[in-house]
Design an enzyme around this catalytic site. Sequence first.
Site, PDB file in Angstrom:
ATOM      1  N   LYS A   1       0.889  -1.233  -0.111  1.00 19.27           N
ATOM      2  CA  LYS A   1      -0.013  -0.090  -0.020  1.00 19.27           C
ATOM      3  C   LYS A   1       0.747   1.445   0.141  1.00 19.27           C
ATOM      4  O   LYS A   1       2.164   1.206   0.500  1.00 19.27           O
ATOM      5  CB  LYS A   1      -0.913  -0.032   1.255  1.00 19.27           C
ATOM      6  CG  LYS A   1      -1.975  -0.980   1.238  1.00 19.27           C
ATOM      7  CD  LYS A   1      -2.564  -0.897   2.643  1.00 19.27           C
ATOM      8  CE  LYS A   1      -3.872  -1.974   2.717  1.00 19.27           C
ATOM      9  NZ  LYS A   1      -5.054  -1.743   1.910  1.00 19.27           N
TER      10      LYS A   1
ATOM     11  N   ARG B   1     -10.047 -11.775   2.282  1.00 18.25           N
ATOM     12  CA  ARG B   1     -10.761 -12.935   1.789  1.00 18.25           C
ATOM     13  C   ARG B   1     -10.004 -14.098   1.882  1.00 18.25           C
ATOM     14  O   ARG B   1     -10.601 -15.302   1.891  1.00 18.25           O
ATOM     15  CB  ARG B   1     -11.333 -12.537   0.232  1.00 18.25           C
ATOM     16  CG  ARG B   1     -10.214 -12.328  -0.661  1.00 18.25           C
ATOM     17  CD  ARG B   1     -10.504 -11.746  -1.869  1.00 18.25           C
ATOM     18  NE  ARG B   1     -10.823 -10.110  -1.478  1.00 18.25           N
ATOM     19  CZ  ARG B   1     -11.040  -9.348  -2.465  1.00 18.25           C
ATOM     20  NH1 ARG B   1     -11.397  -9.658  -3.716  1.00 18.25           N
ATOM     21  NH2 ARG B   1     -11.187  -7.757  -2.323  1.00 18.25           N
TER      22      ARG B   1
END
Length: 507
Positions: free
Chosen positions: A267, A341
């Site tokens: 990020k 996920r």
Amino acid sequence: MNFEIQKRTLSRIIRDEQDALIVLWPSQLPESLDIANPIVSVVRTAIQHGDFELKAGNVLSLYALAGVKSRQVVVVCTEDSTPAHMRRAIAAAWGALKSVKLKNLGVHALADVSAQALQAAVSALAEASYSYTSTLSKPKPRTLKQVMFSMDTVDAPRREALARAQALVQGVEVAKEWANRPANHATPTLLAQAAQGIAKGAGFKCEVLGVREVTKLGMGAFLAVAQGATEPLKFIVMRYNGAPAAQAPVVLVGKGITFDTGGISIKPAAEMDEMKYDMSGAASVLGVFKALAQIKPAINVVGLIPATENMPSGQAVKPGDVVTSMSGQTIEILNTDAEGRLVLCDALTYAERFKPQAVIDIATLTGACVIALGAVRSGLFSSNDDLAQALQQAGEEAGDACWRMPLDDDYAEGLKTRFADVANVAGRAGGSVTAAKFLQRFASRYPWAHLDIAGTAWRSGAAKGATGRPVALLLTYLLSHTTSKVPGQAAAKTPLKTAGRAKPRRT
Ligand code: BES
Ligand code: MN
Ligand code: ZN
């Protein structure tokens, strides 16, 4: 912080020694009101002079009134006393209470307040007086110890509402505490210890699996996320058994990424610090268990927390790597930043062993959900209409709202890949839905719902910090189909219902 409730008139209350008194003033005054009361007469004069308009949240601060023992009285308009107005009124009244060392507070309602509005008042007071202290060398802990509500009607539903609200406050504050803590003070190991602490205090079970057990279970997706981190992963299993074993449990699965750097798909630096709250789903599960321990309802609940950091390193999983999940499905990890996920899918497969009546996962899953719904409503995704409706309603009731999002199969198109059964990302469009579609592949064997709390679990800006959401929603949902075990508390509203039927096993 302790909350109590008693039946008292305003004339009686003003003779109590309290550090401060909040008077909840509705726009429709009851006829029985004593107009000779010193507070009432001052407020009526202010209203006549146009200095106190009867709108929710307007306050009038009064000092050293003759005949009133509290040094400060804050009169606040609750308008029609809906929970939302109550929240606004309490927040405004708190803002007018300048004394930092407030210990005892009286809150008097001139008109009857519903059980729901009372709960709203309790959570608003807790919210307003909360302060984070864990990593400060000179902490300023909350001084408020005792809150005494008083009103005309004090009955069993209101007492029960107060007891539940008090338990909820404790749960919410557990969730805030863990989400607020910096990642080096909230590692997977520390989260597991917190879970064990909550379980021990309440006499229920908590099991913590490490890398060896997780490997044996074949949780290849969870392991892939954890392999770049030096901090050891933990898979936390909490079990609250308030009902006979024959009753199928509700399973809560909380995303426990204690820090999300993005991994190799790293990020940008700006605001990366906030990714310490990427375990807010896990924190909300801890919070729910904390509250269950107090309320002791007759239900069975399982809490599952896959906890790890998501780090870049020489051992980290690489974009394009294919791993085998516990379900047997292979996954191409195209973006290592879509790690939530990956840890959740193995926990969802693990959940099957409990033969659950419903499984709800809670996750700060996508930035796309923040774009879609902002900080107001959590994203709700579900394969089961009854479950979705129950959660939506619980959210409204608790003042912790969510909004149902679609799950059309067409959204799953982008997850197709030539190199595995499924890819872990699709394109940018509909990002919160495609994430949910990924999860749905692993949740076909029971009624399932997914709450994306990326926007609601955290407040950015000046008042930066954890919100404790969606503990209130989850607890309200769990309590809405159960009987209470605590003696003296009112019985259940609706009998336990199973939320639809699970689909047959895929072969
Ligand atoms: N933890 C983030 C999601 C997130 C973003 C939470 C902002 C809170 C605030 C999640 O792991 C993530 O990085 N998601 C990616 C998915 C993408 C790579 C498909 C995202 O939302 O950008
Ligand atoms: Mn991520
Ligand atoms: Zn994440």
